[in-house]
Enzyme design. Sequence first.
Site, PDB file in Angstrom:
ATOM      1  N   ALA A  56      20.505  76.647  25.138  1.00 14.34           N
ATOM      2  CA  ALA A  56      20.231  77.319  26.414  1.00 14.34           C
ATOM      3  C   ALA A  56      20.788  76.425  27.512  1.00 14.34           C
ATOM      4  CB  ALA A  56      18.731  77.490  26.586  1.00 14.34           C
ATOM      5  N   VAL A  82      18.823  72.080  24.743  1.00 18.18           N
ATOM      6  CA  VAL A  82      19.240  72.252  26.132  1.00 18.18           C
ATOM      7  C   VAL A  82      20.720  71.884  26.266  1.00 18.18           C
ATOM      8  CG1 VAL A  82      18.838  71.599  28.527  1.00 18.18           C
ATOM      9  CG2 VAL A  82      16.897  71.812  26.952  1.00 18.18           C
ATOM     10  N   LYS A  83      21.486  72.861  26.767  1.00 17.46           N
ATOM     11  CA  LYS A  83      22.930  72.647  26.908  1.00 17.46           C
ATOM     12  C   LYS A  83      23.201  72.117  28.316  1.00 17.46           C
ATOM     13  CE  LYS A  83      26.820  75.376  25.196  1.00 17.46           C
ATOM     14  NZ  LYS A  83      27.327  76.750  25.150  1.00 17.46           N
ATOM     15  N   VAL A  84      23.873  70.969  28.364  1.00 17.24           N
ATOM     16  CA  VAL A  84      24.111  70.288  29.640  1.00 17.24           C
ATOM     17  C   VAL A  84      25.609  70.038  29.789  1.00 17.24           C
ATOM     18  CG1 VAL A  84      23.566  68.223  30.998  1.00 17.24           C
ATOM     19  CG2 VAL A  84      21.870  69.116  29.386  1.00 17.24           C
TER      20      VAL A  84
END
Length: 221
Positions: A56, A82-84
């Site tokens: 996400a 968590v996509k950063v």
Amino acid sequence: MKLFLDTADIEEIRTVARWGVLDGVTTNPTLYAKVGGSYESILTEICHITSGPVSAEVVAEDVEGMLKEGRAFAKLAPNIVVKVPMSETGLEAISRFADEGIKTNCTLIFSANQGLLAAKAGASLLSPFVGRLDDINQDGMDVIRELVSIVELHGIETEVLAASIRGPRDVTDAALAGAHVATLPFKVIQQMVRHPLTDKGIVQFQKDWAAARAAASGASA
Ligand code: G3P
């Protein structure tokens, strides 16, 4: 090698899950924009379909904003990653998420050095974009090869995820390059299933079967 689906489309995810080949899902703002609705509800539904990692993506550009969005995603399900995006603030956020035990996928990686930094910051997944490098006449698969070698040579605990995959040949090349994961558009995974000789063979078997059955029933009449 793990295969993820690169989509936010629930029906596509359900279909591939039924095939028994789905190891996880990656989403991004562009893929979400294609389906619309509530991003949180979509993510929750995806996490019900697969127990594999579901990426996400945060859109905040400052560290605190990224942390706030990422923590909220992480609360949705235990398999959220968590996509950063790769950046100075992105690295700081990845490092803070790692301290909190939240897994991250560093996205928009276009060089082995960017991947190395993301791995050192604590990202569990590194996402080099193969197709977008190919689009500007650079060999995207080279970054996969280099990053896989670096990770293996130095025993770094992370996984290289080949992203921005445009066709079935990219999947074979990523597998041969040692990518731990490839994330694929639904169309590409469908293309992997098909081969013209398979289609031809199925038609021929059906024809021969029908002819044999007709002959057998004729003989017994
Ligand atoms: O998940 C991100 C990545 O796979 C995007 O692919 O085709 O938009 O370059 P593409």
